[in-house]
Write a protein that holds these residues in place. Structure first.
Motif, mmCIF file in Angstrom:
data_model
loop_
_atom_site.group_PDB
_atom_site.id
_atom_site.type_symbol
_atom_site.label_atom_id
_atom_site.label_comp_id
_atom_site.label_asym_id
_atom_site.label_seq_id
_atom_site.Cartn_x
_atom_site.Cartn_y
_atom_site.Cartn_z
ATOM 1 N N UNK A 178 0.901 -1.281 0.058
ATOM 2 C CA UNK A 178 -0.120 0.000 0.044
ATOM 3 C C UNK A 178 0.908 1.199 -0.146
ATOM 4 N N UNK A 179 0.779 2.074 -0.900
ATOM 5 C CA UNK A 179 1.524 3.162 -1.187
ATOM 6 C C UNK A 179 0.525 4.568 -0.920
ATOM 7 N N UNK A 180 1.114 5.408 0.025
ATOM 8 C CA UNK A 180 0.517 6.379 0.796
ATOM 9 C C UNK A 180 1.405 7.771 0.878
ATOM 10 N N UNK A 181 0.847 8.696 1.123
ATOM 11 C CA UNK A 181 1.634 9.972 1.533
ATOM 12 C C UNK A 181 1.407 10.677 2.770
ATOM 13 N N UNK A 182 2.432 11.215 3.562
ATOM 14 C CA UNK A 182 2.087 12.183 4.489
ATOM 15 C C UNK A 182 2.795 13.500 4.423
ATOM 16 N N UNK A 225 4.379 12.219 -10.846
ATOM 17 C CA UNK A 225 3.217 11.459 -11.388
ATOM 18 C C UNK A 225 2.731 10.420 -10.230
ATOM 19 N N UNK A 226 3.761 10.002 -9.512
ATOM 20 C CA UNK A 226 3.256 8.899 -8.464
ATOM 21 C C UNK A 226 2.529 9.574 -7.219
ATOM 22 N N UNK A 230 17.671 11.539 -6.980
ATOM 23 C CA UNK A 230 17.171 10.517 -7.966
ATOM 24 C C UNK A 230 15.968 10.782 -8.606
ATOM 25 N N UNK A 231 15.776 10.713 -9.875
ATOM 26 C CA UNK A 231 14.657 10.876 -10.554
ATOM 27 C C UNK A 231 14.078 9.449 -10.707
ATOM 28 N N UNK A 232 13.199 9.068 -10.116
ATOM 29 C CA UNK A 232 12.505 7.560 -10.020
ATOM 30 C C UNK A 232 11.113 7.193 -10.025
ATOM 31 N N UNK A 270 6.166 7.536 -11.874
ATOM 32 C CA UNK A 270 4.997 6.738 -11.640
ATOM 33 C C UNK A 270 5.264 5.156 -11.315
ATOM 34 N N UNK A 271 4.217 4.400 -11.144
ATOM 35 C CA UNK A 271 4.189 2.873 -11.221
ATOM 36 C C UNK A 271 5.238 2.304 -12.289
#
Length: 217
Positions: free
Chosen positions: A126-130, A164-165, A193-195, A200-201
Protein backbone atom coordinates in the motif's frame (compact mmCIF):
# COMPACT_ATOMS: atom_id res chain seq x y z
CA UNK A 1 21.46 13.17 -18.96
CA UNK A 2 18.67 14.39 -16.69
CA UNK A 3 19.51 15.28 -13.08
CA UNK A 4 19.14 12.33 -10.73
CA UNK A 5 18.79 9.73 -13.47
CA UNK A 6 21.29 6.89 -13.39
CA UNK A 7 21.54 5.45 -16.87
CA UNK A 8 22.86 2.07 -17.86
CA UNK A 9 25.08 2.09 -20.96
CA UNK A 10 25.23 -1.34 -22.55
CA UNK A 11 28.75 -2.55 -23.26
CA UNK A 12 29.67 -4.12 -26.58
CA UNK A 13 29.85 -7.90 -26.15
CA UNK A 14 31.69 -7.71 -22.82
CA UNK A 15 34.25 -5.46 -24.49
CA UNK A 16 35.47 -8.46 -26.48
CA UNK A 17 34.56 -7.05 -29.85
CA UNK A 18 36.14 -3.64 -29.63
CA UNK A 19 38.36 -1.95 -32.17
CA UNK A 20 41.68 -3.07 -30.68
CA UNK A 21 40.62 -6.70 -30.28
CA UNK A 22 39.21 -6.84 -33.80
CA UNK A 23 42.53 -5.55 -35.16
CA UNK A 24 44.34 -8.16 -33.10
CA UNK A 25 42.18 -10.95 -34.52
CA UNK A 26 42.74 -9.69 -38.06
CA UNK A 27 46.47 -9.60 -37.38
CA UNK A 28 46.51 -13.17 -36.13
CA UNK A 29 44.54 -14.35 -39.15
CA UNK A 30 46.83 -12.51 -41.56
CA UNK A 31 49.93 -13.94 -39.86
CA UNK A 32 48.48 -17.42 -40.10
CA UNK A 33 47.87 -17.16 -43.83
CA UNK A 34 51.33 -15.67 -44.46
CA UNK A 35 52.86 -18.59 -42.55
CA UNK A 36 51.33 -20.99 -45.10
CA UNK A 37 53.84 -19.77 -47.69
CA UNK A 38 56.88 -20.41 -45.49
CA UNK A 39 56.09 -23.65 -43.69
CA UNK A 40 56.81 -26.83 -45.61
CA UNK A 41 54.25 -28.94 -43.79
CA UNK A 42 51.39 -26.86 -45.09
CA UNK A 43 48.75 -29.55 -44.49
CA UNK A 44 49.50 -29.69 -40.76
CA UNK A 45 49.60 -25.91 -40.46
CA UNK A 46 46.37 -25.62 -42.42
CA UNK A 47 44.63 -27.90 -39.91
CA UNK A 48 45.99 -25.89 -36.99
CA UNK A 49 44.74 -22.66 -38.55
CA UNK A 50 41.31 -24.19 -39.11
CA UNK A 51 41.20 -25.29 -35.46
CA UNK A 52 42.24 -21.79 -34.40
CA UNK A 53 39.59 -20.13 -36.55
CA UNK A 54 36.95 -22.53 -35.23
CA UNK A 55 37.89 -21.59 -31.66
CA UNK A 56 37.69 -17.85 -32.43
CA UNK A 57 34.31 -18.17 -34.14
CA UNK A 58 32.85 -20.34 -31.38
CA UNK A 59 34.09 -17.91 -28.73
CA UNK A 60 32.57 -14.96 -30.59
CA UNK A 61 29.21 -16.75 -31.02
CA UNK A 62 29.21 -17.76 -27.34
CA UNK A 63 29.87 -14.19 -26.15
CA UNK A 64 27.30 -12.78 -28.57
CA UNK A 65 24.66 -15.23 -27.32
CA UNK A 66 25.42 -14.55 -23.66
CA UNK A 67 25.35 -10.75 -23.99
CA UNK A 68 22.26 -10.73 -26.21
CA UNK A 69 19.97 -13.13 -24.37
CA UNK A 70 21.38 -13.96 -20.92
CA UNK A 71 23.78 -11.46 -19.32
CA UNK A 72 24.19 -7.83 -20.32
CA UNK A 73 27.42 -6.11 -19.30
CA UNK A 74 26.82 -2.42 -18.71
CA UNK A 75 28.26 0.76 -17.22
CA UNK A 76 26.52 2.96 -14.65
CA UNK A 77 26.23 6.57 -15.79
CA UNK A 78 25.00 8.85 -13.03
CA UNK A 79 24.86 9.23 -9.23
CA UNK A 80 21.29 8.36 -8.25
CA UNK A 81 22.35 4.92 -6.94
CA UNK A 82 25.10 6.25 -4.66
CA UNK A 83 26.63 4.88 -2.52
CA UNK A 84 25.69 1.41 -3.79
CA UNK A 85 26.88 2.09 -7.33
CA UNK A 86 29.08 4.97 -8.36
CA UNK A 87 29.31 6.71 -11.71
CA UNK A 88 31.43 4.56 -14.01
CA UNK A 89 30.89 1.26 -12.19
CA UNK A 90 30.46 -1.75 -14.46
CA UNK A 91 27.68 -4.21 -13.67
CA UNK A 92 26.27 -7.43 -15.06
CA UNK A 93 22.53 -7.68 -15.66
CA UNK A 94 20.75 -11.05 -15.67
CA UNK A 95 18.09 -10.98 -18.40
CA UNK A 96 17.11 -14.67 -18.30
CA UNK A 97 14.06 -15.99 -16.44
CA UNK A 98 14.12 -13.20 -13.87
CA UNK A 99 11.93 -13.10 -10.77
CA UNK A 100 11.74 -9.59 -9.35
CA UNK A 101 11.57 -9.25 -5.57
CA UNK A 102 11.76 -6.39 -3.11
CA UNK A 103 15.26 -4.98 -2.56
CA UNK A 104 16.44 -6.24 -5.96
CA UNK A 105 18.39 -3.75 -8.04
CA UNK A 106 16.96 -3.86 -11.54
CA UNK A 107 17.42 -2.27 -14.92
CA UNK A 108 14.27 -1.05 -16.63
CA UNK A 109 13.42 0.75 -19.82
CA UNK A 110 11.92 4.23 -19.72
CA UNK A 111 11.45 6.10 -23.01
CA UNK A 112 14.01 3.83 -24.72
CA UNK A 113 16.57 4.55 -21.99
CA UNK A 114 17.91 1.87 -19.64
CA UNK A 115 17.85 2.99 -15.99
CA UNK A 116 19.03 1.29 -12.80
CA UNK A 117 16.95 1.49 -9.58
CA UNK A 118 15.99 -0.55 -6.51
CA UNK A 119 12.65 -2.33 -6.04
CA UNK A 120 11.08 -1.08 -2.80
CA UNK A 121 7.47 -2.21 -3.20
CA UNK A 122 5.49 -4.82 -5.13
CA UNK A 123 2.21 -6.69 -5.23
CA UNK A 124 -0.28 -5.87 -2.42
CA UNK A 125 1.92 -3.15 -0.93
CA UNK A 126 0.00 0.00 0.00
CA UNK A 127 1.52 3.27 -1.17
CA UNK A 128 0.48 6.52 0.50
CA UNK A 129 1.81 9.95 1.48
CA UNK A 130 2.02 12.07 4.60
CA UNK A 131 2.47 15.81 4.62
CA UNK A 132 5.79 17.14 5.88
CA UNK A 133 5.31 19.42 8.88
CA UNK A 134 6.16 23.01 8.05
CA UNK A 135 6.85 22.02 4.45
CA UNK A 136 5.22 21.84 1.03
CA UNK A 137 6.12 18.23 0.31
CA UNK A 138 4.96 14.77 1.30
CA UNK A 139 6.77 11.74 2.70
CA UNK A 140 6.43 8.54 0.71
CA UNK A 141 4.86 5.82 2.85
CA UNK A 142 4.82 2.07 2.20
CA UNK A 143 2.34 -0.01 4.18
CA UNK A 144 1.50 2.98 6.40
CA UNK A 145 5.11 3.66 7.39
CA UNK A 146 7.33 6.47 6.15
CA UNK A 147 9.80 4.68 3.91
CA UNK A 148 13.48 4.91 4.85
CA UNK A 149 16.16 3.26 2.76
CA UNK A 150 19.12 1.40 4.26
CA UNK A 151 21.02 4.69 4.44
CA UNK A 152 18.25 6.19 6.61
CA UNK A 153 17.01 8.53 3.88
CA UNK A 154 13.33 9.30 3.34
CA UNK A 155 11.73 10.13 -0.01
CA UNK A 156 9.73 13.27 -0.72
CA UNK A 157 7.00 13.92 -3.27
CA UNK A 158 5.56 17.25 -4.29
CA UNK A 159 2.12 18.11 -5.66
CA UNK A 160 3.51 18.95 -9.07
CA UNK A 161 2.84 17.64 -12.56
CA UNK A 162 6.30 16.05 -12.80
CA UNK A 163 5.61 13.88 -9.72
CA UNK A 164 3.39 11.29 -11.39
CA UNK A 165 3.32 8.97 -8.38
CA UNK A 166 1.81 11.73 -6.24
CA UNK A 167 -1.12 12.03 -8.61
CA UNK A 168 -1.58 8.24 -8.78
CA UNK A 169 -1.73 8.09 -4.98
CA UNK A 170 -4.18 10.98 -4.71
CA UNK A 171 -6.40 9.43 -7.41
CA UNK A 172 -6.65 6.33 -5.21
CA UNK A 173 -7.65 8.23 -2.06
CA UNK A 174 -4.15 7.97 -0.58
CA UNK A 175 -4.34 4.17 -0.60
CA UNK A 176 -2.62 3.00 -3.80
CA UNK A 177 -2.48 -0.81 -3.74
CA UNK A 178 0.01 -2.33 -6.16
CA UNK A 179 -1.21 -5.14 -8.37
CA UNK A 180 0.60 -8.16 -9.79
CA UNK A 181 3.55 -7.05 -11.90
CA UNK A 182 3.60 -3.49 -10.52
CA UNK A 183 6.57 -2.03 -8.65
CA UNK A 184 7.89 1.12 -7.04
CA UNK A 185 11.51 1.73 -8.06
CA UNK A 186 13.71 4.22 -6.20
CA UNK A 187 17.32 5.33 -6.36
CA UNK A 188 19.48 4.75 -3.29
CA UNK A 189 20.50 8.41 -3.39
CA UNK A 190 17.15 9.80 -2.25
CA UNK A 191 18.12 13.45 -2.58
CA UNK A 192 19.31 13.09 -6.17
CA UNK A 193 17.23 10.46 -7.90
CA UNK A 194 14.59 10.73 -10.57
CA UNK A 195 12.64 7.52 -10.04
CA UNK A 196 9.10 6.21 -9.56
CA UNK A 197 8.25 9.42 -7.73
CA UNK A 198 8.40 11.17 -11.09
CA UNK A 199 7.68 8.36 -13.56
CA UNK A 200 4.98 6.61 -11.53
CA UNK A 201 4.38 2.89 -11.10
CA UNK A 202 6.67 0.62 -13.11
CA UNK A 203 5.54 -2.72 -14.54
CA UNK A 204 7.27 -6.02 -15.12
CA UNK A 205 7.03 -5.44 -18.87
CA UNK A 206 9.50 -2.55 -18.58
CA UNK A 207 12.05 -4.44 -16.49
CA UNK A 208 14.99 -5.69 -18.56
CA UNK A 209 16.83 -7.65 -15.87
CA UNK A 210 18.32 -7.87 -12.38
CA UNK A 211 21.75 -6.56 -11.48
CA UNK A 212 23.95 -9.48 -10.42
CA UNK A 213 26.93 -7.45 -9.29
CA UNK A 214 29.87 -6.06 -11.13
CA UNK A 215 33.27 -4.48 -11.28
CA UNK A 216 33.64 -1.19 -9.48
CA UNK A 217 35.47 1.83 -10.84
Amino acid sequence: MAIGVTIINQSNYTNFVNKNNVLLIYGLLLSSFIALFFIKDKAKLRNEIIDFLTFIINTFVFLLTITTFLIMPARVDGESMLPTYEHGDRVFVNMFNIKVEKDDVVVYKLDNTLIIKRVVAGKDDIISIERVEDGDGYYLKINDEIYLNEYNQHYLLKPQNDFKLYQQIVDNNNQLILEEGEFILLGDNALNSSDSRRSGISTIDNIVGKVMGGLFG
